[in-house]
Design an enzyme around this catalytic site. Structure first.
Site, PDB file in Angstrom:
ATOM      1  N   TYR A  62       0.838  -1.202   0.000  1.00  0.00           N
ATOM      2  CA  TYR A  62       0.000   0.000   0.000  1.00  0.00           C
ATOM      3  C   TYR A  62       0.871   1.250   0.000  1.00  0.00           C
ATOM      4  CZ  TYR A  62       0.805   0.757   5.059  1.00  0.00           C
ATOM      5  OH  TYR A  62       1.367   0.989   6.289  1.00  0.00           O
ATOM      6  N   CYS A  63       0.279   2.339  -0.507  1.00  0.00           N
ATOM      7  CA  CYS A  63       0.891   3.663  -0.441  1.00  0.00           C
ATOM      8  C   CYS A  63      -0.153   4.621   0.143  1.00  0.00           C
ATOM      9  CB  CYS A  63       1.405   4.110  -1.815  1.00  0.00           C
ATOM     10  SG  CYS A  63       0.136   4.239  -3.105  1.00  0.00           S
ATOM     11  N   TRP A  64      -0.055   5.894  -0.180  1.00  0.00           N
ATOM     12  CA  TRP A  64      -0.956   6.881   0.432  1.00  0.00           C
ATOM     13  C   TRP A  64      -2.418   6.649   0.055  1.00  0.00           C
ATOM     14  CZ3 TRP A  64      -2.278   9.990   4.024  1.00  0.00           C
ATOM     15  CH2 TRP A  64      -3.183  11.030   3.819  1.00  0.00           C
TER      16      TRP A  64
END
Length: 348
Positions: A93-95
């Site tokens: 995951y990222c932002w």
């Protein structure tokens, strides 16, 4: 396809590891518990790409970003991920579940790993935390351990846990002892990280059994108790601790050894009470500190500052279910008190 987050805390996911590919500063502020940080853009690289995107050219920013992501991904493959086998399955995951996590996941898939991303990324996770700790009533039976400063509330929680009770140590999670003298050597986590650490501990408790929590204000140092838990604490059952002043003062000198042995830290803590105490009393407390008369100083602080402050705390809405009287606050005394506290709730 990105996967949707299940109910928090994240349990029984068919993944071997959760990877946060955001920049180190983003990860340090908060992250999904248990995640490792393999940034595809450093803080400086992220700032460079963002500046190029806004001030120069979007296509150029994407090209620069892609090159940096590929370079960093290669370093991760040759470094932290070098020992992962063919059956390893990561969740990335990222932002917001966009290009950073998508790009890294594509590379992992090309290697042959069954990698997936989180739909909505960290933002989706954070929304779920807020929904759970801010918007949803807490379905737990909270029992507060209440008592004046120096009555051993935190240590009593440890004894209750050893005796098989369910406890939630908010001060431990917050890295703060909850008073002017309560700072820990290590800094407090941020509010978001505090909540991320709190949520799984709450979820692991059995809703059919009481959860013992130290009576706190809604602020623990710089942190706030989340609204759902604070509301449950406001209607909780309460066990009151009583102990002789001399024993409490002696206990405080053993509870705060880091402070008592460091005059440079103790002096400003005493000075922080100037708005609440007369000048001559503050000077007398400094004298006790300089002379190393820490038990006498602790007794003075309890009698003239902490007990009056404690007695002003509103307690409407809470139900007193009993009192536990301690004598000398030794380990044996606290172990006995833990047994009594459990008995008062019917938890034994």
């Amino acid at each position: 396809m990105p996967i949707e987050l299940p109910a928090l805390p994240l349990r029984d996911l068919p993944f071997d590891e959760i990877i946060d590919v955001r920049a180190p500063s983003e990860f340090a502020e908060d992250h999904i518990p248990g995640a490792i940080n393999l940034p595809v853009l450093s803080d400086a690289e992220r700032a460079r790409v963002g500046t190029t995107y806004v001030q120069e050219d979007r296509f150029l920013a994407r090209k620069i970003g892609a090159a940096l992501v590929a370079r960093n991904a290669a370093a991760h493959l040759e470094g932290p991920l070098a020992d992962r086998g063919g059956g390893w399955r990561p969740l990335v995951y990222c932002w917001r579940g966009g290009q950073r996590s998508g790009s890294f996941t594509t590379i992992l898939k090309q290697v042959g790993w069954r990698a997936d991303t989180i739909d909505g990324g960290y933002r989706a996770y954070r929304r779920a935390v807020v929904e759970t700790l801010y918007d949803t009533p807490l379905d737990r039976r909270i029992v507060l351990i209440d008592g004046g400063t120096g009555t051993g509330k935190t240590v009593l929680l440890e004894h209750i846990a050893r005796a098989g009770g369910q406890v939630l140590d908010l001060e431990g999670l917050a890295h703060h002892r909850g008073s002017n003298f309560g700072g820990w050597p290590e800094p407090q986590p941020g509010q978001k990280m505090f909540e991320s650490r709190l949520l799984p501990l709450l979820a692991e408790t059995d809703p059919t059994r009481p959860v013992f929590v130290e009576a706190e204000s809604n602020a623990i140092g710089q942190l706030r108790v989340p609204p759902s838990l604070w509301a449950a604490m406001g209607r909780a059952e309460v066990i009151r601790l009583e102990a002789p002043l001399e024993a409490r003062a002696r206990f405080l000198t053993t509870t705060y050894p880091d402070l008592m042995d460091d005059a440079a830290r103790l002096t400003p803590r005493i000075d922080s009470l100037r708005p609440y105490q007369p000048r001559d009393r503050i000077e007398a407390w400094h004298m006790l500190a300089r002379e190393g008369r820490h038990a006498a100083l602790a007794a003075e602080l309890i009698a003239h500052h902490y007990d009056p402050k404690y007695n002003r705390i509103p307690r409407e809405g809470r139900t007193a279910i009993g009192q536990v009287t301690l004598t000398d606050l030794t380990d044996d005394d606290l172990a006995r008190a833990a047994t009594e506290a459990l008995a008062l709730t019917g938890a034994t």
